[in-house]
Structure formats: structure tokens, C-alpha cells
Design a protein around this motif. Structure first.
Motif, mmCIF file in Angstrom:
data_model
loop_
_atom_site.group_PDB
_atom_site.id
_atom_site.type_symbol
_atom_site.label_atom_id
_atom_site.label_comp_id
_atom_site.label_asym_id
_atom_site.label_seq_id
_atom_site.Cartn_x
_atom_site.Cartn_y
_atom_site.Cartn_z
ATOM 1 N N ASP A 292 47.149 56.215 17.549
ATOM 2 C CA ASP A 292 47.160 56.319 16.086
ATOM 3 C C ASP A 292 47.960 57.527 15.628
ATOM 4 O O ASP A 292 47.829 58.623 16.185
ATOM 5 C CB ASP A 292 45.728 56.432 15.549
ATOM 6 N N PHE A 293 48.781 57.339 14.616
ATOM 7 C CA PHE A 293 49.551 58.441 14.070
ATOM 8 C C PHE A 293 49.960 58.117 12.638
ATOM 9 O O PHE A 293 49.768 56.997 12.143
ATOM 10 C CB PHE A 293 50.777 58.757 14.931
ATOM 11 N N LEU A 294 50.489 59.097 11.959
ATOM 12 C CA LEU A 294 50.968 58.945 10.594
ATOM 13 C C LEU A 294 52.495 58.931 10.599
ATOM 14 O O LEU A 294 53.122 59.732 11.294
ATOM 15 C CB LEU A 294 50.480 60.099 9.711
ATOM 16 N N VAL A 359 44.118 68.696 13.008
ATOM 17 C CA VAL A 359 43.307 67.533 13.359
ATOM 18 C C VAL A 359 43.985 66.756 14.485
ATOM 19 O O VAL A 359 45.170 66.929 14.765
ATOM 20 C CB VAL A 359 43.097 66.610 12.129
ATOM 21 N N ASP A 360 43.228 65.884 15.136
ATOM 22 C CA ASP A 360 43.753 65.096 16.243
ATOM 23 C C ASP A 360 44.528 63.894 15.729
ATOM 24 O O ASP A 360 44.083 62.750 15.798
ATOM 25 C CB ASP A 360 42.615 64.642 17.158
ATOM 26 N N VAL A 361 45.689 64.173 15.210
ATOM 27 C CA VAL A 361 46.553 63.106 14.706
ATOM 28 C C VAL A 361 47.998 63.486 14.990
ATOM 29 O O VAL A 361 48.354 64.665 14.968
ATOM 30 C CB VAL A 361 46.328 62.877 13.189
ATOM 31 N N GLY A 362 48.798 62.485 15.319
ATOM 32 C CA GLY A 362 50.208 62.718 15.554
ATOM 33 C C GLY A 362 51.027 62.318 14.339
ATOM 34 O O GLY A 362 50.549 61.619 13.446
ATOM 35 N N TYR A 363 52.268 62.786 14.316
ATOM 36 C CA TYR A 363 53.134 62.519 13.178
ATOM 37 C C TYR A 363 54.476 61.983 13.644
ATOM 38 O O TYR A 363 55.011 62.410 14.674
ATOM 39 C CB TYR A 363 53.390 63.795 12.374
ATOM 40 N N VAL A 364 55.008 61.048 12.871
ATOM 41 C CA VAL A 364 56.399 60.638 13.027
ATOM 42 C C VAL A 364 57.039 60.805 11.654
ATOM 43 O O VAL A 364 56.617 60.175 10.682
ATOM 44 C CB VAL A 364 56.538 59.178 13.500
ATOM 45 N N ILE A 365 58.031 61.669 11.568
ATOM 46 C CA ILE A 365 58.684 61.967 10.295
ATOM 47 C C ILE A 365 60.087 61.384 10.348
ATOM 48 O O ILE A 365 60.879 61.717 11.233
ATOM 49 C CB ILE A 365 58.737 63.478 10.049
ATOM 50 N N ILE A 366 60.385 60.501 9.409
ATOM 51 C CA ILE A 366 61.687 59.839 9.377
ATOM 52 C C ILE A 366 62.366 60.176 8.057
ATOM 53 O O ILE A 366 61.865 59.850 6.981
ATOM 54 C CB ILE A 366 61.555 58.310 9.514
ATOM 55 N N LEU A 384 53.316 64.724 18.498
ATOM 56 C CA LEU A 384 52.057 64.082 18.854
ATOM 57 C C LEU A 384 51.232 64.961 19.773
ATOM 58 O O LEU A 384 51.747 65.752 20.550
ATOM 59 C CB LEU A 384 52.326 62.728 19.531
ATOM 60 N N LEU A 385 49.907 64.800 19.673
ATOM 61 C CA LEU A 385 48.982 65.565 20.496
ATOM 62 C C LEU A 385 48.776 64.867 21.838
ATOM 63 O O LEU A 385 48.527 63.667 21.893
ATOM 64 C CB LEU A 385 47.640 65.721 19.795
#
Length: 388
Positions: A292-294, A359-366, A384-385
Motif C-alpha cells: 500500500d502506498f500513496l 507513518v508506515d506508508v510509502g509514496y510515489v510522486i509523479i 517506500l518503507l
């Protein structure tokens, strides 16, 4: 009794140097922003989430950068860090005239809680002045072993989900070392983040600082008592509320970040591009990153940002071929901060960048840039973590 390795690490970190905040204030743009700028931030659940509730921490996370400088060269500048911090308020206020959204705040739309607006209401960037009991060279050597120590040089407080309108979006921390060297740490909310916005802002800010203030500073140092006229350490007389001084620790040590350039990018295929870059990151790092990630998508045709809650486990690959060419990148491709100087000839001796998350969340920034920017290439940052 045997002592575990994790206990030893914890004890060692307890002895790491801590920065001491000496002053704090808010710095608004030098003039009232008129007309006000607005950036729309929309939060969505993708069809791959299978009905999963929107992450409550969707608007958390930040981009952080620390620039390190040796002692100012002129002998009369006894304390390089104090010298910079004392004058920085004026140049920062002038620089914010060109990027007023950095000094704005978030407003939540009453009719739709998943739609936010960043409004340039001139509430200000939060500026901290700090001191750390260590020489710059010693600190740089230590950070190679203990990456977490760099968190002492940047201030960040996550956006308050209940009162978003009161949360600063950008923090600046000037930290003085015992040798007269100093660092400038900038934390910017990811809802503001565009690969180029902080880079351009810091470069403009340093130019403004040099061009508009250098003559005044030289004159003041020649004829006065070496105390900058904008030096106002308000903690000496009346300490602010503890909430202003409490920071949000970020999980820098377990964060893994990779950068990619996407040539011939197609904004409609953001899901596919995100997945390709996530899989590539897993393969390169050989890490179990989780599912899971944002995904934050910055469109080229507007200032708007879309935040998608995304799950790898529910992803269904699109059969349409992705024609984009994906190549690896690094922070130097987009920064060039080594040339940034807040005094002529005193360039940064080291620069660090990372995506901070509490927090335990990863990110993808486009970021899909305008055609004339970055040779038309989109930029993807995967942060990502590690789960192992």
C-alpha cells in the motif's frame, strides 16, 4: 544477561547530539499577496483499493533538504550561523513574494472533505534558529554512520488533520555548529511538492539574500557591533507554547528513495508508470516494500495535485503498452544545490535530500512538467518503507 543489538542501537542513539532551538518566528511574504493563489488538492480511492477506506494520513509526509556550509570566510564574522540567521528573515520574506503558496495554509472544502485548497493567505513560513554542540566536520562524519542524526537539522510537524488551517506547510531551520559553520534545513509538505518548486525557491532565495542584502550587511558589520538588525531570538524573553517546539520524528533510516525520469510520458498512464517504478525500486534495493502506498500526481496543465490511495495487491495491469522510456535518476538531476550560496563564494559543502514520513506508508510522486521544462520528461520519485 545478554544485551540485544537493538538495545545497543537504541542506547547509542540516546547519546547522539541534539539541537537546541533558540528562536522561532513566522515569516510572511514581504507584501500582501494580491490576488491570492490557490492550489487544489483532491484525494481519491482508486478502483484497485477494493473499497478500502481512504488513509487518514493522506496529507502527511514532507520533502526535506539540508544544505551544509562552512564558517563564513571573513574573520569579522565571528559566528557564521548567527550572521545568517540574523538576516535571513528579511531575504526569506522577499523570496516568498515569488512563491506565496509556501507561506499559505490548507483549507478544507465544507461540501467535500476529500477536496482541499492551499491558499496563499500569507500566514507565513515557520523559521527556527538552533544550535548543536558539535563541529560541522564531526557531524558530517557521524551522519555517515547514523543517518537518523540529520533529523536534528530539520524541523517538521505533520499537518493537523482536525485543524489543517493552522498548520504551516514549510519549515526552515538554521542550525549553528560550534566551529561557526551552519546548515539550512527546509521541510515542505508533500501537498506542495513539485520536483522543481523547492529547488527554484531556494536558488531565488539565496540570490535575493546576496543581491539585496549584501551591501547592507557589509555596511552594518563595518560600523556596528556585529549583531544583525533582524536578529530577534524571542525565546530569550517569552518561550512559545510547547506545541510550537514539538517536532514530528520521521522514519528516515528505513526510507528508501529512488528517482526516475520518464521520457514520452503519458499522464493517463500514471498507474502503470507508478507500478513500473515501484517494481524497479524493489528489484534494485532487493527489499520487501509492502503493498500500500500513496500516489501524488502533479499535472502539467494546472497547479492541481491529485492524491490516490493505491494498493499493489489489488492492481490489475492495463494491457495497453506503456511507450514511455524510463531511466534512472538522482537528486542532482533536479537540484544542483551545490552552487547555492548565501554569501558569495561560500557554496554548500554537502547537500542531503529525502522524503520524510512519520507513518508506515510509502509514496510515489509523479510530476508531469510543462513541455518546456526538463526536456518534456516526467519525474517519478519512489520513497517506500522497507518491511524487512
Amino acid at each position: 544477561m545478554a544485551v540485544s543489538e537493538s538495545s545497543n542501537n537504541h542506547d547509542a542513539r540516546q547519546n547522539l547530539p541534539k539541537s537546541q532551538i533558540e528562536a522561532v518566528l513566522s515569516v510572511p511574504p514581504m507584501k500582501v499577496t494580491d490576488p491570492r493563489h490557490v492550489r487544489r488538492v483532491s484525494i481519491t480511492d482508486t478502483d484497485t483499493d477494493r473499497g478500502k477506506k481512504t488513509n487518514d494520513n493522506t496529507i502527511w509526509g514532507c520533502y526535506q533538504i539540508v544544505l551544509y556550509y562552512e564558517k563564513l570566510k571573513k574573520e569579522e564574522y565571528d559566528d557564521g550561523g548567527m550572521f545568517l540567521a540574523g538576516w535571513i528573515r528579511d531575504s526569506l520574506g522577499k523570496a516568498l513574494l515569488e512563491e506565496p503558496l509556501l507561506a499559505g495554509r490548507i483549507q478544507r472544502k465544507e461540501h467535500d472533505k476529500k477536496v482541499l485548497e492551499i491558499v496563499s493567505n500569507d500566514s507565513g513560513v515557520r523559521l527556527y534558529e538552533a544550535r548543536i554542540p558539535m563541529r560541522l566536520s564531526e557531524f558530517l562524519a557521524l551522519k555517515e554512520k547514523e543517518h537518523v542524526v540529520e533529523g536534528e537539522l530539520v524541523f517538521w510537524k505533520e499537518i493537523d488533520e482536525q485543524s489543517v488551517e493552522f498548520s504551516p506547510l514549510v519549515y526552515v531551520q538554521v542550525t549553528k555548529f560550534e566551529c561557526g559553520g551552519y546548515s539550512i534545513g527546509v521541510s515542505s509538505s508533500l501537498v506542495l511538492f513539485d520536483v522543481l518548486i523547492i529547488e527554484n525557491f531556494i536558488k531565488k532565495w539565496s540570490q535575493i539574500h546576496n543581491n539585496s542584502l549584501s551591501p547592507q550587511i557589509e555596511e552594518h558589520y563595518n560600523y556596528n557591533n556585529k549583531t544583525p538588525i533582524f536578529y530577534h531570538p524571542i525565546l530569550i524573553n517569552e518561550p512559545p507554547p510547547s506545541s510550537v517546539l514539538s517536532t514530528t520524528p520521521t522514519k528516515k533510516e528505513s526510507q528508501h528513495t529512488m528517482l526516475f525520469k520518464i521520457k514520452n510520458s503519458n499522464m493517463e498512464q500514471w498507474r502503470e508508470l507508478a507500478m513500473i517504478c515501484v517494481e524497479e525500486t524493489e528489484q534494485i534495493l532487493q527489499k520487501n516494500i509492502g503493498s500500500d502506498f500513496l500516489v501524488l500526481v502533479k499535472e502539467s496543465s494546472s497547479e492541481d495535485i491529485k492524491i490516490h490511495n493505491f494498493s499493489k495487491s489489488g492492481y490489475i495491469k492495463n494491457n495497453k503498452k506503456v511507450d514511455s522510456e524510463i531511466v534512472g535518476g538522482n537528486w542532482n538531476d533536479f537540484g544542483g544545490y551545490g552552487e547555492v550560496a548565501f554569501q558569495e563564494g561560500n557554496k554548500a559543502v554537502h547537500v542531503s535530500h529525502w522524503i520524510g514520513s512519520s507513518v508506515d506508508v510509502g509514496y510515489v510522486i509523479i510530476a508531469f512538467p510543462h513541455v518546456e521544462e526538463n526536456n518534456g520528461s516526467a519525474v517519478v520519485i519512489v520513497s517506500l518503507l522497507s518491511q524487512n
